[in-house]
Design an enzyme around this catalytic site. Structure first.
Site, mmCIF file in Angstrom:
data_model
loop_
_atom_site.group_PDB
_atom_site.id
_atom_site.type_symbol
_atom_site.label_atom_id
_atom_site.label_comp_id
_atom_site.label_asym_id
_atom_site.label_seq_id
_atom_site.Cartn_x
_atom_site.Cartn_y
_atom_site.Cartn_z
ATOM 1 N N ASN A 36 19.794 -1.114 -1.206
ATOM 2 C CA ASN A 36 19.204 -2.709 -0.886
ATOM 3 C C ASN A 36 20.039 -3.764 -1.563
ATOM 4 O O ASN A 36 19.563 -4.759 -1.742
ATOM 5 C CB ASN A 36 17.640 -2.720 -1.628
ATOM 6 C CG ASN A 36 17.568 -2.358 -3.193
ATOM 7 O OD1 ASN A 36 18.792 -2.405 -3.790
ATOM 8 N ND2 ASN A 36 16.524 -2.449 -3.836
ATOM 9 N N ASP A 55 23.725 0.917 -16.938
ATOM 10 C CA ASP A 55 22.433 1.071 -16.972
ATOM 11 C C ASP A 55 22.000 2.225 -17.532
ATOM 12 O O ASP A 55 22.706 3.207 -17.769
ATOM 13 C CB ASP A 55 21.789 0.511 -15.575
ATOM 14 C CG ASP A 55 22.424 1.191 -14.594
ATOM 15 O OD1 ASP A 55 23.101 2.189 -14.838
ATOM 16 O OD2 ASP A 55 22.350 0.849 -13.325
HETATM 17 C C1 GLP Z 1 21.318 3.790 -9.038
HETATM 18 C C2 GLP Z 1 22.188 3.206 -9.835
HETATM 19 C C3 GLP Z 1 23.122 2.264 -9.514
HETATM 20 C C4 GLP Z 1 24.097 3.068 -8.218
HETATM 21 C C5 GLP Z 1 23.094 3.243 -7.193
HETATM 22 C C6 GLP Z 1 23.429 4.185 -6.040
HETATM 23 O O1 GLP Z 1 20.003 3.636 -8.944
HETATM 24 N N1 GLP Z 1 21.572 2.466 -11.124
HETATM 25 O O2 GLP Z 1 24.436 1.976 -10.389
HETATM 26 O O3 GLP Z 1 25.164 2.427 -7.774
HETATM 27 O O4 GLP Z 1 21.728 3.230 -7.600
HETATM 28 O O5 GLP Z 1 23.282 5.406 -6.075
HETATM 29 P P1 GLP Z 1 24.018 6.514 -5.620
HETATM 30 O O6 GLP Z 1 25.311 6.356 -5.593
HETATM 31 O O7 GLP Z 1 23.477 7.683 -5.946
HETATM 32 O O8 GLP Z 1 23.709 6.080 -4.024
#
Ligand code: GLP
Length: 242
Positions: free
Chosen positions: A136, A67
């Site tokens: 979430n 993404d």
């Molecule tokens: C982000 C990304 C995800 C990621 C998630 C968790 O927004 N789009 O791909 O897995 O949120 O992020 P983190 O690893 O910083 O908790």
């Protein structure tokens, strides 16, 4: 489903990087699905170390990121383009033209989704998809919803996601409202999936995703249907798994 709970993050990082290394040894032309966020940082550090010690090479591999935010230039320090450069691409021999990230900073986002989907189709199948988990239950930026989209698409970020990610920006207002994300269909088509989750605050959502009902309101629950899912949890995130 293969669920592994690790006593330390160092052991988790080594195991996750080891899976990638094993794949690259067996298949130098592997197609890697890559993730961003805080979760994979330690895994990328391990991969960079393995590359520096000449244990692995990426020259023939291809990668697809999950993404990217809409409206952030690639040079913005919070863009996922910048993240990937900082944590992985600048330190390894993966040719830039083989490292694919959706472009969220273009006037024609619909065309960009078609372009990214076509690249994924051409690559046929991701060999190993690395995933983090949103608070979430989102994977990539596939947010909880009454329905999910199979292919690459534009998504409006949920307020809780923007709040969770605001820690990287100067203010909540600076967090983009939309993102372009690989769809759930593409994620589930990967040959194998490695879901990595860390921290107490995600213990409940990962337990619910993997043991609760399969529902689009918890997108990670769809992973229960995948035939080759490996889950790596630190002790905090794995606390509810006996
Ligand atoms: C982000 C990304 C995800 C990621 C998630 C968790 O927004 N789009 O791909 O897995 O949120 O992020 P983190 O690893 O910083 O908790």
């Amino acid at each position: 489903m293969d669920i592994r709970v690790f006593p330390t993050n160092e052991l988790l990082n080594a195991a996750a990087a080891g899976l990638v290394a094993h794949l690259l040894h067996a298949k130098p032309k592997a197609v890697l699905g890559l993730a961003t966020g805080s979760t994979p940082v330690g895994i990328y550090e391990e991969l960079v170390k393995l590359y520096a010690k000449q244990h692995i090479r990426f020259r023939e591999a291809t990668s697809f990121n999950l993404d990217e935010y809409v409206g952030l230039p690639e040079t913005h320090e919070q863009s996922y383009h910048a993240y990937m450069q900082q944590h992985l691409f600048a330190h390894i021999d993966l040719p830039a033209e083989q490292a694919n990230i959706p472009n969220g900073n273009t006037a024609d986002l619909a065309q960009e989704c078609l372009r990214y989907n076509a690249l994924l189709e051409h690559a046929k199948q991701i060999d190993l998809q690395l995933l983090g988990l949103g608070h979430n239950g989102h994977i990539g930026f596939n947010e909880p919803n009454h329905a999910l989209v199979a292919g690459t698409h534009i998504v409006e970020l949920r307020e809780e996601t923007r709040i969770a990610n605001a820690r990287y920006f100067n203010s909540l207002a600076e967090v983009p409202t939309h993102a372009v994300t690989m769809g759930i269909g593409t994620i589930l088509k990967a040959k194998s999936i490695l879901l990595v989750v860390r921290g107490t605050e995600k213990a409940h959502i990962v337990h619910e995703a993997l043991t609760g009902p399969i529902t689009t309101e918890n997108p990670a629950s769809l992973l229960q249907t995948h035939p080759n899912l490996i889950v790596m949890l630190d002790a905090e995130a794995g606390a509810l798994f006996k």
